[in-house]
Design an enzyme around this catalytic site. Sequence first.
Site, PDB file in Angstrom:
ATOM      1  N   CYS A 179      39.822  45.276  25.122  1.00  0.00           N
ATOM      2  CA  CYS A 179      38.383  45.409  24.912  1.00  0.00           C
ATOM      3  C   CYS A 179      38.069  45.763  23.463  1.00  0.00           C
ATOM      4  O   CYS A 179      37.046  45.334  22.922  1.00  0.00           O
ATOM      5  CB  CYS A 179      37.807  46.450  25.862  1.00  0.00           C
ATOM      6  SG  CYS A 179      38.590  48.086  25.749  1.00  0.00           S
ATOM      7  N   GLY A 184      39.416  45.484  40.894  1.00  0.00           N
ATOM      8  CA  GLY A 184      39.848  44.096  40.953  1.00  0.00           C
ATOM      9  C   GLY A 184      41.227  43.871  40.377  1.00  0.00           C
ATOM     10  O   GLY A 184      41.565  42.747  40.014  1.00  0.00           O
ATOM     11  N   CYS A 217      44.396  54.178  29.599  1.00  0.00           N
ATOM     12  CA  CYS A 217      43.002  54.028  30.000  1.00  0.00           C
ATOM     13  C   CYS A 217      42.870  54.026  31.519  1.00  0.00           C
ATOM     14  O   CYS A 217      41.961  54.636  32.077  1.00  0.00           O
ATOM     15  CB  CYS A 217      42.429  52.744  29.410  1.00  0.00           C
ATOM     16  SG  CYS A 217      40.646  52.542  29.647  1.00  0.00           S
ATOM     17  N   GLY A 267      32.105  43.745  35.409  1.00  0.00           N
ATOM     18  CA  GLY A 267      31.295  42.579  35.088  1.00  0.00           C
ATOM     19  C   GLY A 267      32.089  41.300  35.044  1.00  0.00           C
ATOM     20  O   GLY A 267      31.564  40.240  34.719  1.00  0.00           O
TER      21      GLY A 267
END
Length: 353
Positions: free
Chosen positions: A193, A119, A94, A10
């Site tokens: 995050c 990305g 992760c 996103g």
Amino acid sequence: MNKIVVGLSGGVDSSTAAAILHNQGYDVVGLTLWLMKGKGQCCSEGMVDAAYICEQLGIPHQIVDMREVFQTHIVDYLVAGYGDGITPLPCSQCNKTVKFSPMLQYAREKLSINKIATGHYARITHDPTSGRYQLRRAVDRNKDQSYFLYDLTQDILAGVVFPLGEKLKAETRQIASEYNLKTADKPESQDLCLIESHGSMREFLDKYIAPKKGEIVDAAGKILGQHDGVHHYTIGQRKGLGIAAAEPLYVIGLDPVMNRVIVGDRTTANQLECTVGRVNWVSIAEPNAPIRAQVQVRYRSSAVDVMVVPLANSRVKLVFDEPQFSITPGQAAVWYDGDIVLGGGIIEKPTPC
């Protein structure tokens, strides 16, 4: 037509990667991993933006629920590490365990697609002599993310494409604007995050580890102050100690057993060598003799000259040419030959000079 699965968080980077590949004629499938509840680029807000980007590009979008995996391999891993007095680095863990490996497996098994893209700012080349894929720094050194990708395997590197590896961040923004992507002007995520979701690392950890008052001491054991939880501190920390001293003091050790934070001046925080475990040799096979390299011991630290000495059980010893400040157990050490990532692992025990 070539098919490829693009991991969409996103954000502008993954959105632009998808747009570039779509414009190049790839049959693109957008894939978003649902990691946890709450805000943040990898969570609910990110999923909405990722779905919008897929609608803009006219490509399918799939969401895979990875919350249980994320809880086990990232949240529990972090909490256990801080509880043991180390400062874990969740991003590399992760990338391999939660993102790249599951994405590639999903693409192959569920969609019959053999390539994925993200990305990330990094590059992959192939060395015909050794037959190995090489992980390299991105062209944009300010955005280079190869440090976080050291744990990727040869199988993963063979199946991954990094469309932004040759581009500057400014070019990415420009391309996103040219494609009129919704995320073109979206601010970058500045924190983990988990921090975005909980407000701060302290607030996140306090949900899992009860604050426990203890002593701040010097190397000789003299009590200098009080703390409210060892997990609130990290090696090299200077601010927030609440101690008046003639010279700046830094955290040089954490003792969760005795519930103590150990501090000292900057010289006592210097290390000449350290051991590194869980080593992954990326672009070269594991050597059988010491090699010279340049190593980063934190994401934003400069690469410094080092001797990498192979040990048994996927471990190495790093011997620095010059003593290094704030070598932190739990963080990654990643060594390079120029822009090629040779290998990396998790810092275990620093050895004082």
